[in-house]
Design a protein around this motif. Structure first.
Motif, short mmCIF file in Angstrom:
data_model
loop_
_atom_site.label_atom_id
_atom_site.label_comp_id
_atom_site.label_asym_id
_atom_site.label_seq_id
_atom_site.Cartn_x
_atom_site.Cartn_y
_atom_site.Cartn_z
N LEU A 85 0.83 -1.20 0.00
CA LEU A 85 0.00 0.00 0.00
C LEU A 85 0.87 1.25 0.00
O LEU A 85 2.03 1.23 0.41
CB LEU A 85 -0.97 -0.01 1.18
CG LEU A 85 -0.46 -0.03 2.61
CD1 LEU A 85 -0.07 1.36 3.09
CD2 LEU A 85 -1.57 -0.58 3.51
N ASP A 140 -5.52 4.83 1.98
CA ASP A 140 -4.37 4.31 1.24
C ASP A 140 -4.76 3.84 -0.16
O ASP A 140 -5.90 3.46 -0.41
CB ASP A 140 -3.76 3.12 2.00
CG ASP A 140 -3.36 3.49 3.41
OD1 ASP A 140 -2.82 4.61 3.58
OD2 ASP A 140 -3.61 2.70 4.32
N SER A 142 -3.94 0.81 -2.45
CA SER A 142 -3.31 -0.48 -2.15
C SER A 142 -3.42 -1.44 -3.31
O SER A 142 -4.16 -1.22 -4.27
CB SER A 142 -3.92 -1.08 -0.89
OG SER A 142 -5.30 -1.18 -1.05
N THR A 418 1.47 -6.35 6.06
CA THR A 418 1.38 -4.94 5.67
C THR A 418 0.79 -4.11 6.80
O THR A 418 1.31 -3.05 7.16
CB THR A 418 0.53 -4.82 4.39
OG1 THR A 418 1.11 -5.67 3.41
CG2 THR A 418 0.49 -3.41 3.87
#
Lengths: 473, 456
Positions: A85, A140, A142, A418
């Motif tokens: 991301l 984000d 991603s 992540t």
């Protein structure tokens, strides 16, 4: 033969007989219970399949060009999953006059890159069973990649192309645009979606979080190739990149992949964290009249960020109130004991700019007033009276015993790696996480309950028919 | 999330493998009481999916008793003589297991995902409720209210869901597949506790069930545990299987539906197609046909209707062969702005015919290659194998046939696909529908956009 009395007479004979009888009954009951009762702990203790320590050792990989990632090597199957991301690249970071750009860019990165036009791109992915996808969330931007080990070199090369040489062909832009407008046209078909849009617009008034996640139709109609290039260049860089890798790949290969795929991205992103919104929490539940099969209501209250000391106590508190499914307090009070709804739930949201505690349910108009009262009653009761030690124990048991379930697929593991980096949970998080849960005390949960569960700070909005509700009041 | 009604999705893309490989390398055996057991070892993590599938669903309900199978599924969480009230939920939660259930037309399944150290607990609880369910009046009344609310939530607030339900009802007519799995709201509220007891007694038995264990367990241990927990359960006489009427092959229906909340058009076309139980050979041709026609954005219908003719924003096909009665082949599409639903349906007919003419052995090989490439992913998440093996076993497909589906796909030839497509298009009962925005607004007073009132 003379008759022999069964019991010798004695001054305490009556009592003794009574005690013996009691003992007999107790023994009989125990035996009956042994035969017919259900002994969960005994079954677990005698289980032939014992709990295994599951190491899940996470490595930190640093590539030659200094790109960091977490890696969990798993050779069970010849499959590799990469999750990544770009922080502050989501739809809330779109320019005000380009709302929809991040979503369109995410879609367009899947429409061909380098020498592959859209059809050639999709043919190549399908024939090698490579999955590459992108999405623009609120915060984000991603993406993820899934490949067999055999096809990994081609998969990594295609991901590099998507990130650095997307084509943005006009015909594909037009097609993606038409689909985005179609999404907007049917966005309000389900009243829950209409409620969500209105609620967030009102809650985050003026802040980008209050925008329509699907974009603004006027902006979408105007978006072109230059806007997409700008959106991608501003977002996709090395300083806001987070990568998690899981599966059949070792540290050396992972390091090479990081440089090959992400190495040529810009050093710095041209996007920054958003200011915190300032939602008003005032205990009012607004009503929006619509013809619909059920009334739907949503609530929001202040929450705790992932790094906040209150996070784990609130995590357990939320689990007890409305996070645990059918045996949560809310579900017990409104669903299981009254049959008023199919589902009532609460949950924490951890958006970058504001953490929240949210809740909601839906029910037919005739039940709405009663369900709403019960909901508020439970919420308030939880805040004022707190929880029992037994409830906290039960919550901890579930949260720790269910921990291994999240390792079911390597895609999920890559996503966890992540998230561990995004929230700075540490490389040893998988080993330590259960101890974080176990360390929470009943007092801490009660303090969190008192601090966060207050019906006067619960902001709500409901959609549906309220004629009967108003008449009853 | 909980107890959702599970419309068996089309697993066709997943059902294929390289010629030499078995899909899962599972093992199958039967207990003396008739219970079928399937074990799929997967040692990635110390977890296991435990599922019990009953070969009974909404098609087994008596006329007018729509929703029985699904309401009973809910009541299975309300206690037995040994584990009263919400004991099952509590115990599983205490032990970190995720537990749920679902009902479909042909089957009902109960399942837990759990750490291997808690598998025996899940098995003990599941075996207990197969024969010792205790229905209390109060629980019955509450759970009936809950499924009524579920029906409202799933269908009444969801115009596209209602359209798809109607499309099925139009196609299946008097066939039990016409009925919604939840039952109608009226049917739900007319069900009685006795209806539930009758359904339970005649369907919940080891000789009508499939046990699936997928995860960190070997076949020998699985057999030992299956015998320990499910072995003692007694066989029961089962209700006779319902009649699955044949539909008239020349049946072609068409309808339009206008809905007030709908702002864009959708079209659907479904066929009563062969299933594994109707024509076990034809299903592989149709699996390839669906992939060729409309699965993904490189498929023929997508290329013609979306990319070339620009008449559709999207088009896709799906084929479900895993049914006790007919299978279903379906086409869904969204017209491009300015194109009517009627025009798009005609364009689909033309594109279909054109795609059939272009169906060559090379095209079929390309489809097979794509299907084969992703096979290894089936061995990742143990839940996938459990769902695929369990749902197919529940409609009567033996494990060895499930395992060799890849070989069957490999045998498919373009000529066979063409023949099956022709039979489907010309001789299968079919229904098409168009969902449109309502032309006139609802009467004033029922809909007041933007009106808000504060209420504390």
């Amino acid at each position: 033969m003379s008759h022999r009395p069964l019991y010798k007479k004695s001054p305490h004979c009556g009592i003794k007989i009574f005690l013996v009888m009691l003992l007999g009954i107790a023994l009989a009951l125990t035996a009956y219970e042994r035969l017919t009762g259900f002994h969960a702990q005994e079954i677990v203790d005698n289980s032939i399949l014992k709990a295994k320590t599951f190491a899940a050792p996470v490595q930190e990989v640093v590539s030659g060009r200094g790109i960091k990632a977490y890696l969990l090597e798993d050779k069970t199957n010849p499959i590799i999953s990469v999750s990544f991301l770009f922080e502050n690249g989501g739809w809330a970071h779109d320019r005000a006059d380009r709302q929809g750009a991040a979503k369109m860019a995410a879609a367009m990165l899947g429409e061909g890159a380098g020498k592959y036009n859209s059809q050639a791109w999709k043919e190549a992915l399908e024939s090698k069973a490579i999955g590459i996808s992108f999405s623009a969330g609120k915060d984000d931007f991603s993406g993820s990649l899934l490949t067999t080990t055999e096809n990994a070199p081609q998969a990594f090369e295609m991901l590099r192309l998507a990130l650095t040489a997307p084509r943005f062909d006009q015909a594909d832009i037009d097609r993606v645009r038409a689909l985005m407008l179609e999404v907007l046209r049917r966005q309000k078909e389900h009243p829950a979606n209409e409620l969500g849009l209105m609620f967030e617009e009102e809650l985050f008034r003026g802040h980008p979080y209050g925008r329509n996640p699907a974009g603004d139709p006027a902006a979408i109609r105007k978006l072109g190739r230059t806007d997409l290039e700008e959106a991608v260049q501003a977002r996709l860089a090395k300083d806001n990149l987070i990568v998690g890798i899981a599966g059949d790949i070792d540290a050396a290969a992972a390091s090479k992949m990081l440089d090959d795929v992400f190495g040529s991205l810009a050093e710095k992103a041209r996007t920054a964290a958003l200011a915190a919104p300032e939602p008003v929490f005032n205990g009012v539940t607004e009503q929006v009249s619509r013809r619909s099969g059920q009334n739907i209501v949503r609530f929001a209250a202040p929450g705790a960020a992932r790094s906040d000391a209150d996070f784990y106590p609130l995590f357990i508190a939320n689990y007890i109130v409305g996070g645990s499914g059918l045996s949560s307090r809310l579900s017990k009070a409104i669903r299981e004991d009254k049959g008023l709804t199919y589902g009532v739930y609460s949950y924490q949201t951890l958006d970058d700019a504001v953490p929240l505690l949210q809740a909601g349910f839906s029910t037919t108009e005739d039940n709405y007033g009663e369900a709403l009262d019960l909901f508020k009653q439970q919420w308030e009761l939880f805040g004022s009276k707190g929880v029992s030690a037994a409830e906290v124990e039960q919550a901890k048991n579930f949260l720790t015993a269910s921990y291994n379930l999240r390792f079911a697929s390597i895609g999920n593991i890559a996503d966890i790696l992540t998230a561990m980096q995004k929230y700075r949970l540490g490389q040893d998080f998988l080993q330590k996480r259960n101890s974080y849960i176990e360390a929470v005390t009943v007092d801490e949960v009660n303090a969190a309950a008192a601090k966060y569960f207050n019906k006067d700070r619960l902001q709500g909005m409901a959609i549906g028919s309220f004629d009967k509700v108003t008449k009853e009041k | 999330m909980r107890r959702l009604i599970f419309h068996i999705v089309c697993f066709s893309v997943l059902l294929v493998s390289a010629a030499q490989a078995r899909l899962f390398n599972g093992e199958e055996f039967y207990l003396p009481n008739g219970m079928q057991v399937i074990v799929v070892p997967n040692h990635k993590a110390p977890i296991v999916k435990h599922m019990v599938w009953y070969k009974s669903g909404s098609v087994d309900e008596a006329p007018g008793k729509g929703g029985s199978a699904h309401l009973l599924e809910h009541l299975m969480f309300r206690g037995t003589a040994k584990v009263p009230g919400d004991g099952l939920n509590k115990i599983l939660e205490q032990n970190g297991a995720e537990s749920n259930a679902f009902t479909s037309t042909d089957m009902t399944a109960y399942h837990q995902m759990t750490d291997i150290s808690r598998l025996e607990l899940a098995m003990a609880l599941e075996a207990d409720r197969m024969q010792n369910l205790k229905l209390r009046d109060k629980d019955f009344a509450l759970e009936r209210d809950i499924v009524y609310q579920e029906r409202k939530e799933r269908v009444d607030n969801n115009p596209a869901g209602y359209f798809n339900e109607t499309l099925r009802r139009v196609l299946w007519q008097n066939h039990p597949y016409a009925r919604p799995v939840t039952g109608t709201p009226e049917e739900i509220m007319s069900l009685t506790k006795e209806d539930m007891e009758a359904f339970y007694k005649s369907h919940y038995a080891p000789n009508n069930a499939v046990l699936v264990l997928s995860g960190d367990i070997d076949a020998a241990t699985a057999r030992q545990l299956a015998e320990k927990y499910y072995g003692p359960l007694k066989k029961r006489p089962l209700a006779p299987r319902p009649e699955m009427p044949r539909l008239e092959p020349s049946f072609k229906a068409f309808f339009t539906m206008e809905q007030p909340k709908v702002n864009s058009i959708r079209v659907g076309k479904i066929f009563a197609a062969p299933s594994y139980n109707i024509d076990p050979q034809d299903i592989y041709n149709l699996t390839v046909l669906s992939a060729y026609m409309g699965e993904g954005e490189t498929s023929k219908l997508y290329k013609k209707l979306v990319l070339r003719d620009e008449k559709a924003l999207d088009v896709s096909t799906a084929y479900d062969s895993g049914a006790r009665g007919y299978g279903t082949f379906s086409i869904s599409a969204v017209p491009a702005p300015g194109i009517s639903g009627e025009e798009l349906l005609e364009a689909i007919d033309d594109a279909w015919a054109e795609a059939i003419r272009e169906l060559t052995p090379a095209e079929v090989d390309k489809i097979k290659t794509k299907m084969r490439a992703g096979l290894v992913y089936l061995r990742d998440n143990p839940e996938h194998a459990a769902y695929i093996a369990g749902s197919l076993a529940a409609i009567g497909m033996p494990l060895n046939e499930i395992e060799k589906q890849a070989d069957e796909i490999d045998e498919v030839k373009a000529s066979g696909v063409k023949k099956s497509a022709e039979k489907l298009w010309k001789h299968a009962p079919q229904a098409s529908g168009i969902l449109k925005p309502q032309k006139e607004l609802t009467p004033s007073g029922t809909d007041q956009p933007g009106k808000k009132e504060g209420r504390r």
